[in-house]
Design a protein around this motif. Structure first.
Motif, PDB file in Angstrom:
ATOM      1  N   UNK A  24       0.822  -1.224   0.000  1.00 42.38           N
ATOM      2  CA  UNK A  24       0.000   0.000   0.000  1.00 42.38           C
ATOM      3  C   UNK A  24       0.851   1.269   0.000  1.00 42.38           C
ATOM      4  N   UNK A  25       2.162   1.110   0.148  1.00 48.36           N
ATOM      5  CA  UNK A  25       3.041   2.280   0.218  1.00 48.36           C
ATOM      6  C   UNK A  25       3.684   2.556  -1.138  1.00 48.36           C
ATOM      7  N   UNK A  26       3.850   3.832  -1.481  1.00 46.26           N
ATOM      8  CA  UNK A  26       4.500   4.148  -2.756  1.00 46.26           C
ATOM      9  C   UNK A  26       6.026   4.058  -2.642  1.00 46.26           C
ATOM     10  N   UNK A  27       6.697   4.054  -3.766  1.00 51.76           N
ATOM     11  CA  UNK A  27       8.167   4.084  -3.785  1.00 51.76           C
ATOM     12  C   UNK A  27       8.784   2.747  -3.405  1.00 51.76           C
ATOM     13  N   UNK A 115      -4.976  -5.057  14.585  1.00 52.77           N
ATOM     14  CA  UNK A 115      -5.749  -6.256  14.945  1.00 52.77           C
ATOM     15  C   UNK A 115      -4.853  -7.476  14.981  1.00 52.77           C
ATOM     16  N   UNK A 116      -5.468  -8.652  15.022  1.00 55.38           N
ATOM     17  CA  UNK A 116      -4.655  -9.871  15.137  1.00 55.38           C
ATOM     18  C   UNK A 116      -5.389 -11.091  14.615  1.00 55.38           C
ATOM     19  N   UNK A 117      -4.716 -12.204  14.725  1.00 54.03           N
ATOM     20  CA  UNK A 117      -5.280 -13.491  14.293  1.00 54.03           C
ATOM     21  C   UNK A 117      -4.743 -14.563  15.226  1.00 54.03           C
ATOM     22  N   UNK A 118      -5.486 -15.622  15.393  1.00 58.28           N
ATOM     23  CA  UNK A 118      -4.930 -16.800  16.080  1.00 58.28           C
ATOM     24  C   UNK A 118      -4.569 -17.824  15.005  1.00 58.28           C
ATOM     25  N   UNK A 119      -3.286 -17.938  14.743  1.00 54.47           N
ATOM     26  CA  UNK A 119      -2.840 -18.893  13.730  1.00 54.47           C
ATOM     27  C   UNK A 119      -2.498 -20.202  14.445  1.00 54.47           C
ATOM     28  N   UNK A 120      -3.564 -20.925  14.811  1.00 58.66           N
ATOM     29  CA  UNK A 120      -3.424 -22.114  15.667  1.00 58.66           C
ATOM     30  C   UNK A 120      -2.378 -23.104  15.151  1.00 58.66           C
ATOM     31  N   UNK A 121      -2.343 -23.258  13.821  1.00 56.79           N
ATOM     32  CA  UNK A 121      -1.424 -24.267  13.254  1.00 56.79           C
ATOM     33  C   UNK A 121       0.037 -23.874  13.481  1.00 56.79           C
ATOM     34  N   UNK A 122       0.280 -22.587  13.790  1.00 56.33           N
ATOM     35  CA  UNK A 122       1.664 -22.155  14.015  1.00 56.33           C
ATOM     36  C   UNK A 122       2.001 -21.981  15.496  1.00 56.33           C
ATOM     37  N   UNK A 123       1.041 -22.325  16.347  1.00 60.79           N
ATOM     38  CA  UNK A 123       1.299 -22.202  17.788  1.00 60.79           C
ATOM     39  C   UNK A 123       1.699 -23.552  18.365  1.00 60.79           C
ATOM     40  N   UNK A 124       2.549 -23.506  19.374  1.00 61.62           N
ATOM     41  CA  UNK A 124       2.914 -24.731  20.076  1.00 61.62           C
ATOM     42  C   UNK A 124       1.768 -25.173  20.970  1.00 61.62           C
ATOM     43  N   UNK A 125       1.896 -26.353  21.547  1.00 63.46           N
ATOM     44  CA  UNK A 125       0.827 -26.927  22.375  1.00 63.46           C
ATOM     45  C   UNK A 125       0.462 -25.987  23.528  1.00 63.46           C
ATOM     46  N   UNK A 126       1.471 -25.460  24.208  1.00 62.57           N
ATOM     47  CA  UNK A 126       1.274 -24.596  25.371  1.00 62.57           C
ATOM     48  C   UNK A 126       0.500 -23.328  24.985  1.00 62.57           C
ATOM     49  N   UNK A 127       0.947 -22.664  23.908  1.00 62.58           N
ATOM     50  CA  UNK A 127       0.287 -21.432  23.463  1.00 62.58           C
ATOM     51  C   UNK A 127      -1.148 -21.702  23.015  1.00 62.58           C
ATOM     52  N   UNK A 128      -1.330 -22.842  22.329  1.00 59.33           N
ATOM     53  CA  UNK A 128      -2.686 -23.196  21.865  1.00 59.33           C
ATOM     54  C   UNK A 128      -3.633 -23.361  23.049  1.00 59.33           C
ATOM     55  N   UNK A 129      -3.122 -24.000  24.112  1.00 52.69           N
ATOM     56  CA  UNK A 129      -3.946 -24.237  25.298  1.00 52.69           C
ATOM     57  C   UNK A 129      -4.313 -22.905  25.950  1.00 52.69           C
ATOM     58  N   UNK A 130      -3.345 -21.996  26.054  1.00 52.13           N
ATOM     59  CA  UNK A 130      -3.604 -20.683  26.666  1.00 52.13           C
ATOM     60  C   UNK A 130      -4.650 -19.923  25.853  1.00 52.13           C
ATOM     61  N   UNK A 142      -9.421 -10.278  14.583  1.00 54.55           N
ATOM     62  CA  UNK A 142      -9.336 -10.161  13.119  1.00 54.55           C
ATOM     63  C   UNK A 142      -8.442  -8.984  12.761  1.00 54.55           C
ATOM     64  N   UNK A 143      -8.018  -8.957  11.520  1.00 62.20           N
ATOM     65  CA  UNK A 143      -7.195  -7.847  11.048  1.00 62.20           C
ATOM     66  C   UNK A 143      -8.083  -6.709  10.576  1.00 62.20           C
ATOM     67  N   UNK A 144      -7.591  -5.473  10.751  1.00 60.02           N
ATOM     68  CA  UNK A 144      -8.343  -4.296  10.306  1.00 60.02           C
ATOM     69  C   UNK A 144      -7.613  -3.688   9.116  1.00 60.02           C
ATOM     70  N   UNK A 145      -7.981  -4.174   7.926  1.00 60.77           N
ATOM     71  CA  UNK A 145      -7.271  -3.729   6.722  1.00 60.77           C
ATOM     72  C   UNK A 145      -7.436  -2.225   6.520  1.00 60.77           C
ATOM     73  N   UNK A 146      -8.578  -1.683   6.980  1.00 57.09           N
ATOM     74  CA  UNK A 146      -8.803  -0.236   6.825  1.00 57.09           C
ATOM     75  C   UNK A 146      -7.783   0.551   7.652  1.00 57.09           C
ATOM     76  N   UNK A 147      -7.366  -0.019   8.792  1.00 57.46           N
ATOM     77  CA  UNK A 147      -6.356   0.669   9.613  1.00 57.46           C
ATOM     78  C   UNK A 147      -4.979   0.592   8.948  1.00 57.46           C
TER      79      UNK A 147
END
Ligand SMILES: Cc1cc2nc3c(=O)[nH]c(=O)nc-3n(C[C@H](O)[C@H](O)[C@H](O)COP(=O)(O)O)c2cc1C
Length: 157
Positions: A24-27, A115-130, A142-147
């Protein structure tokens, strides 16, 4: 105009946002993962954008150290910062204050709540549980593309 985006990401969201922002940035826009390059040279760029994600209220140590070490040179550039996070907008300013020097934040021409996402497939067992336990009954992040667009627009001025 040339821009470097220096980011840290644990499970891919801040990396994805860095790429989205770069489109989205020029140059000339260079995207650098601080995990792969802990001391990126930003001297040739007009704009320096710092991106990180939040875990337990904290951003990545590599970004904190980089900003602390390069504070004066960063302040001589046009700087901005964005965060990827699962929490809502009300927590954003608090996270910025907890993780970045006030001097750096004062110099930023844009501060992006992406914003954010939970990318479960990239989290370890401990992080997934939390994540499963803490997110029960709460809206899925979710991500805020407008931001991301608004952030990019402020670097076009
Ligand atoms: C273990 C864990 C702890 C987290 N803690 C927080 C938090 O304290 N505050 C918050 O807003 N988001 C929190 N999040 C959400 C992340 O910031 C979100 O998933 C973000 O998209 C991750 O970005 P990354 O993949 O670039 O690291 C947490 C996520 C995980 C997996």
């Amino acid at each position: 105009m040339s821009t470097v985006i220096i980011f840290a990401s644990k499970s891919g969201t801040a990396e994805k946002c860095s790429k989205m922002l770069s489109e989205k940035l020029p140059g000339e826009v260079k995207v650098i993962d601080i995990g792969k390059n802990p001391n990126p040279d930003f001297s040739d760029y007009d704009n320096v954008i710092i991106g990180a994600s939040v875990r337990a209220g904290q951003i990545q140590k590599a970004i904190k150290e980089f900003v602390g070490k390069n504070l004066d040179s960063l302040k001589s550039k046009s700087v901005g910062v964005f965060l990827c996070m699962g929490g809502d907008r009300s927590q954003f300013d608090e996270y910025l204050k907890q993780n970045f020097p006030g001097e750096f934040l004062d110099a930023c021409k844009a501060k992006g709540f992406f914003g954010g996402e939970f990318n479960m497939e990239r989290l370890g067992f401990f992080s997934r549980t939390i994540v499963k336990a803490l997110s029960k009954g709460k809206p899925i992040p979710k991500l805020f593309e407008e931001n991301i667009q608004a952030f990019a627009d402020s670097f076009k001025k």
